[in-house]
Design an enzyme around this catalytic site. Structure first.
Site, PDB file in Angstrom:
ATOM      1  N   ASP A  45      -3.548  -9.948  65.126  1.00 56.63           N
ATOM      2  CA  ASP A  45      -3.749  -8.676  64.426  1.00 56.63           C
ATOM      3  C   ASP A  45      -4.106  -7.526  65.356  1.00 56.63           C
ATOM      4  OD1 ASP A  45      -3.176  -9.777  61.945  1.00 56.63           O
ATOM      5  OD2 ASP A  45      -5.254 -10.393  61.619  1.00 56.63           O
ATOM      6  N   ARG A  88     -21.961  -6.946  64.910  1.00 60.24           N
ATOM      7  CA  ARG A  88     -21.193  -5.707  64.705  1.00 60.24           C
ATOM      8  C   ARG A  88     -21.837  -4.471  65.313  1.00 60.24           C
ATOM      9  NH1 ARG A  88     -17.129  -8.819  64.625  1.00 60.24           N
ATOM     10  NH2 ARG A  88     -16.767  -9.961  62.690  1.00 60.24           N
ATOM     11  N   ASP A 130     -17.501  -6.142  57.404  1.00 60.37           N
ATOM     12  CA  ASP A 130     -17.489  -5.803  58.821  1.00 60.37           C
ATOM     13  C   ASP A 130     -16.988  -4.390  59.091  1.00 60.37           C
ATOM     14  OD1 ASP A 130     -18.618  -8.198  59.680  1.00 60.37           O
ATOM     15  OD2 ASP A 130     -16.689  -9.234  59.649  1.00 60.37           O
ATOM     16  N   SER A 148     -10.319 -17.354  57.771  1.00 63.01           N
ATOM     17  CA  SER A 148     -10.769 -16.225  58.565  1.00 63.01           C
ATOM     18  C   SER A 148     -12.095 -16.657  59.193  1.00 63.01           C
ATOM     19  CB  SER A 148     -10.960 -15.003  57.672  1.00 63.01           C
ATOM     20  OG  SER A 148     -11.655 -14.019  58.400  1.00 63.01           O
TER      21      SER A 148
HETATM   22  N1  ARG Z   1     -19.419 -12.748  55.000  1.00 62.12           N
HETATM   23  C1  ARG Z   1     -20.007 -12.761  56.271  1.00 62.12           C
HETATM   24  C2  ARG Z   1     -20.641 -11.425  56.582  1.00 62.12           C
HETATM   25  O1  ARG Z   1     -20.338 -10.493  55.918  1.00 62.12           O
HETATM   26  C3  ARG Z   1     -19.065 -13.210  57.348  1.00 62.12           C
HETATM   27  C4  ARG Z   1     -18.022 -12.257  57.767  1.00 62.12           C
HETATM   28  C5  ARG Z   1     -17.147 -12.899  58.767  1.00 62.12           C
HETATM   29  N2  ARG Z   1     -16.096 -12.054  59.195  1.00 62.12           N
HETATM   30  C6  ARG Z   1     -14.843 -12.467  59.303  1.00 62.12           C
HETATM   31  N3  ARG Z   1     -13.969 -11.595  59.701  1.00 62.12           N
HETATM   32  N4  ARG Z   1     -14.475 -13.665  58.998  1.00 62.12           N
HETATM   33  O2  ARG Z   1     -21.440 -11.279  57.462  1.00 62.12           O
END
Ligand code: ARG
Length: 425
Positions: A14, A95, A124, A175
């Protein structure tokens, strides 16, 4: 000079296509930035080379694992941070640090925008952009997948057409995001919350059912809330997390499976593994039990919960989060001492605690004869403690008002759609 965008680059399909896609959609040159927070896998130099091969005008890499552990994971540990009482904020913690490097790189290389490979459905995107807004408000943010409809199919097509050097290994249906604090797994068959996770998902933890029968003990020494030694061996914050990932992971500790309330309003099924985080938080909490004054400990629980929500919600650099950090740091002044954990069968059990700053007073606590606790004072204490209840009870009996209870109204609910529809990630 052509305007520039700094893209948070992972090396995957991506974001590799994202380089050319952003150029095509915005006309701007793309600088790739890869920040290593311990996601494992490929080395940074090959990721950097790939970014250049995919058309980036410049590619920058940064190994920030130590900074991540010291400046992000240690505050989280001091806060015993868990969202919905379980999720140790694995992705949410990385992040803001990545955003900080995006902003720094943009300033250094003269870019006016930052970009990331998030979809429009997750947390994110909010975390990246809210963090950048807080530390570099003049920068703009774009997301090729969300803003320029870069779908998976278009990505595959674009990569083939432009001969991008991406191994198109069989695409994982999940993911996944991981760093030194743990791993987050979503989508695929997990989108049906009734489907149990399968063993293949896990890489940080052994199956607890197959872990050793006897388990093992580990002693963690803390100074002011931060782990400084494991089994007598001095460790940095990063080493502490890595070592505990290994020890607790081997005993199957730290698997979490929850339906989570995302910031963007939906519920999502999430599977995590965070062995080091879960074990370290258990130990840290136990040491706080020994060393924090009762009212500080009680109040801190509310602060921990609020802190976790703020970080989950992408507000790492907000005034409230920073102010809560100051409170939490103050509480850690005496959180120094040692905790013994027994790691076994998927659980980290506290089996011992000691501290030179302990508030535990054996003579006060003992049930044996000769204790110093004043049993007599307890009677007077209870008389006054329960006095308001006693007075109110007498009043209630004297002024009896039967209160009319409103009856609930029942509305026929439409049949719920079951969660069997399936969508590829
Ligand atoms: N749901 C979790 C959070 O918001 C994990 C996010 C993981 N990100 C991903 N792109 N798989 O912190």
């Amino acid at each position: 000079m052509t305007e520039r965008i700094v893209l948070a680059y992972s090396g995957g399909l991506d974001t590799s296509v994202g380089i050319g896609w952003l150029k095509k959609e915005t006309g701007k040159d793309v600088v790739a930035l890869s920040v290593d927070v311990g996601q494992g896998g490929e080395d940074l130099e090959s990721i950097r080379q790939r970014a250049l091969a995919c058309g980036a005008v410049d590619a920058v890499v940064a190994d920030v694992k130590d900074e991540f552990a010291s400046e992000y994971l240690m505050p989280a540990l001091k806060a015993n941070a868990r969202y919905q009482r379980q999720y140790p904020l694995v992705s949410a913690l990385s992040r803001p640090l990545i955003a900080k490097y995006l902003a720094q790189t943009a300033h250094r290389l003269g870019a006016d925008s930052i970009a990331h490979g998030c979809t429009g459905q997750g947390n994110d995107q909010v975390r990246f952009e809210a963090a950048v807004a807080a530390i570099a408000p003049e920068l703009k943010a774009v997301a090729p997948i969300r803003d320029f409809e870069l779908t998976r199919d278009k990505s595959i097509e674009f990569a083939a057409e432009h001969h991008l050097p991406i191994k198109q290994s069989k695409k994982s249906p999940y993911s996944i995001d991981q760093n030194v604090w743990g791993k987050a797994i979503e989508t695929g068959f997990l989108e049906d919350p009734w489907n149990a996770p399968i063993e293949d998902l896990y890489t940080y933890t052994k199956n607890p059912a197959e872990a050793s029968a006897e388990g093992r003990d580990v002693v963690i020494a803390f100074e002011q809330g931060v782990p400084v030694a494991i089994d007598g061996e001095a460790v940095t914050p990063l080493q502490a997390v890595e070592r505990m990932n290994e020890l607790a992971g081997n005993e199957g500790i730290g698997r979490i499976d929850i339906v989570e309330d995302r910031l963007v309003g939906i519920k999502s099924r999430e599977v995590y593994e965070a062995p080091g985080a879960v074990a370290l938080i258990a130990a840290h909490e136990a040491l706080e039990n020994l060393t924090l004054e009762r009212d500080v400990a009680r109040y801190k629980q509310d602060v921990e919960n609020r802190w976790s929500q703020l970080v989950y919600d992408g507000l790492w650099f907000s005034g409230l989060k920073v102010a809560l950090d100051a409170f939490i740091d103050e509480t850690q002044r005496y959180v120094t001492g040692e905790i013994r954990l027994h790691l076994q069968g998927g659980r980290a059990t506290v089996t011992g605690s000691r501290s030179t700053a302990s508030l535990y007073d054996f003579d006060m606590a003992t049930y044996d004869e000769g204790g110093t606790f004043s049993h007599k004072s307890a009677r007077g204490f209870i008389d006054l403690w329960s006095l308001p209840s006693k007075i109110a009870s007498q009043r209630n009996a004297a002024v009896a008002h039967p209160v009319e209870t409103p009856q609930p109204v029942y509305v026929e609910r439409s049949k719920n759609h079951s969660a069997t529809q399936h969508r590829e990630a």
